[in-house]
Write a protein that holds these residues in place. Structure first.
Motif, short mmCIF file in Angstrom:
data_model
loop_
_atom_site.label_atom_id
_atom_site.label_comp_id
_atom_site.label_asym_id
_atom_site.label_seq_id
_atom_site.Cartn_x
_atom_site.Cartn_y
_atom_site.Cartn_z
N VAL A 43 0.84 -1.19 0.00
CA VAL A 43 0.00 0.00 0.00
C VAL A 43 0.88 1.26 0.00
O VAL A 43 0.64 2.21 -0.76
CB VAL A 43 -0.93 0.00 1.24
N HIS A 44 1.90 1.25 0.84
CA HIS A 44 2.85 2.37 0.94
C HIS A 44 3.51 2.65 -0.41
O HIS A 44 3.54 3.78 -0.89
CB HIS A 44 3.89 2.01 2.01
N ASP A 45 4.03 1.61 -1.05
CA ASP A 45 4.77 1.79 -2.30
C ASP A 45 3.85 2.18 -3.45
O ASP A 45 4.17 3.07 -4.25
CB ASP A 45 5.51 0.50 -2.65
N PHE A 46 2.71 1.50 -3.55
CA PHE A 46 1.80 1.74 -4.66
C PHE A 46 1.22 3.16 -4.60
O PHE A 46 1.23 3.90 -5.58
CB PHE A 46 0.69 0.70 -4.66
N LEU A 47 0.71 3.53 -3.43
CA LEU A 47 0.05 4.83 -3.32
C LEU A 47 1.04 5.99 -3.43
O LEU A 47 0.76 6.99 -4.09
CB LEU A 47 -0.72 4.92 -2.00
N SER A 48 2.21 5.87 -2.80
CA SER A 48 3.20 6.96 -2.92
C SER A 48 3.69 7.07 -4.36
O SER A 48 3.90 8.18 -4.87
CB SER A 48 4.37 6.73 -1.97
#
Length: 468
Positions: free
Chosen positions: A94-99
């Motif tokens: 979630v952290h990598d995809f959204l950022s």
């Protein structure tokens, strides 16, 4: 074996199910404009094939993290399997995809720009300093480690100092040349090597008659004197969630040809790293036959590098030895160079300093390399300890910024709010609990109480200021 297979299935299934849910929440579109096309400059904004972008992103975020971190993490017991699997899907992915997607939709802007837009100008300035220092720390650490290893494998006249300057020179080129020249051509090769090595180890684990001593029945056992929470969650870091990843994603956000590719590139690379971490965690404890055996091995050898080398040669033969060299030497080098390239982009974005002309790239790069050279004089063990904590702390900043972005866009912000709260507790409690000098050395109860209080205050501020 069952616990390992379940964890592997969770990782793979999580990508095809949960990442698709997140993708639909974000409403990615194939026809949306992307900076690789709208801002193409032949230097940093360069459209590249998706397979190349994926492998570059994977190698950017991987390095030694999913290998060394996983080996150190599994020393805490089978709970490491749960954190790698669930952390990757619900936090790291979630952290990598959204950022990465937010950067893509914001013209490929760097992480501090994203955080500043959501959390304010003051936080932006703090994040610029914090992020650049983290990247300089990564660059310094990943010059020293491979230089020492190469010195031990080459004639005496090619000592560590020679390799430090050789790697330094390579970093300089990788930082300033167009991204599709050096990085675009070298990274796919090393990315495949890292994946092939993991695939070979997986084959041995599944079909080599190995007995993996991992069971969910004793998931929360530990063979260390330190508490699983928060120590394990910082030790594994890149194999589950890492703030460093968000500093790397804008580079690939400037090279992706379509918004629809954000999911396989950003979330997909994180899942691939999680799988590599899971394999190495299982391989380490299987090779040493038990958790006690792993502790004894680590205590009697120079560290995880010796285990990686011996395990690879034993299980994969000569070819495995070659891959081990690529994994232990090339992986950190290919993380260090993009760390410094990211630092250049970050500083340039903050100063609004166009990077198309070579002299402007030199003007930004020169101070960065001078600082790296100075940081390298600090003891390695001290560098690594502060890298681990600062890495997870940056993930906290990123997750709160992403949560504010989702809330302001009227999207289900719970998908990042829960990881933000959890990682806040992890990061703060680690700083309080970790032994001196990297922490305050307080009791676990006091550390957790303080961390929960900080998370509660930040959550209150979020609901009061953002959702007012």
């Amino acid at each position: 074996m069952t616990a390992f297979l379940i964890s592997l299935a969770v990782l793979i299934g999580g990508y095809f199910i949960y990442s698709l849910i997140i993708d639909r929440i974000m409403g990615t579109r194939a026809d949306a404009p992307v900076p690789a096309i709208t801002q193409a400059d032949g230097i940093d904004f360069v459209p590249m094939p998706t397979w190349k972008v994926f492998l570059i992103q994977f190698l950017n975020i991987a390095g030694l993290g999913p290998i060394f971190g996983a080996i150190m993490g599994i020393m805490f017991g089978p709970a490491a399997f749960l954190w790698i699997a669930l952390g990757t899907i619900f936090a790291g992915g979630v952290h990598d995809f959204l950022s990465g997607l937010i950067s893509l939709r914001s013209g490929g802007c760097s992480l501090p720009e994203i955080i500043g837009d959501q959390l304010g100008g003051g936080v932006k300035k703090v994040t610029v300093v914090f992020s650049v220092l983290l990247l300089l720390l990564v660059g310094a650490v990943f010059i020293l480690t491979p230089a020492d290893l190469l010195a031990g494998m080459t004639p005496d006249y090619l000592d560590a100092r020679f390799w430090v300057f050789a790697i330094f020179a390579y970093y300089l080129l990788a930082t300033m040349l167009p991204i599709d020249k050096l990085i675009g051509n070298l990274y796919p090769i090393f990315g495949f090597a890292l994946l092939f090595m993991a695939a070979g180890l997986l084959g041995v684990l599944l079909f080599g008659g190995m007995e993996i001593p991992v069971s969910f029945a004793d998931t929360f056992r530990t063979d260390t004197s330190q508490a699983i929470f928060p120590m394990m969650f910082v030790s594994i870091a890149c194999g589950a969630i890492s703030g460093f990843h968000a500093t790397q994603s804008p580079m690939m956000a400037r090279c992706i040809k379509s918004e629809k590719l954000a999911r396989p590139v950003f979330y997909g690379a994180m899942v691939a790293e999680g799988i590599v971490a899971l394999i190495w965690a299982a391989a380490a404890v299987t090779f040493t036959e038990s958790y006690e055996g792993l502790h004894e091995y680590m205590a009697s050898h120079s560290g995880a590098g010796a285990l990686v080398n011996e395990l690879s040669r034993s299980w994969l033969g000569t070819f495995g030895g070659v891959l081990a060299v690529l994994g232990v030497i090339a992986a950190p080098i290919t993380t260090g160079d993009t760390a410094l390239r990211s630092a250049r982009l970050m500083v340039a974005d903050f100063l609004k300093f166009d990077q198309r002309k070579i002299w402007k790239r030199i003007a930004v790069t020169a101070p960065i390399f001078i600082l790296v050279f100075l940081i390298m004089s600090i003891d390695f063990s001290v560098l690594w300890r502060y890298f681990a904590w600062s890495n997870q702390t940056l993930a906290v900043f990123t997750l709160w910024a992403v949560t504010c972005y989702l809330a302001r866009k009227k999207l289900p912000y719970i998908i990042s709010l829960l990881p933000a709260i959890f990682m806040t507790v992890v990061s703060v409690s680690y700083l309080m609990y970790a032994p001196r000098p990297e922490g305050l050395g307080l009791s676990l109860v006091l550390s957790l109480s303080a961390a929960i209080a900080v998370a509660a205050v930040l959550t209150f501020i979020f609901y009061r200021k953002v959702l007012k």
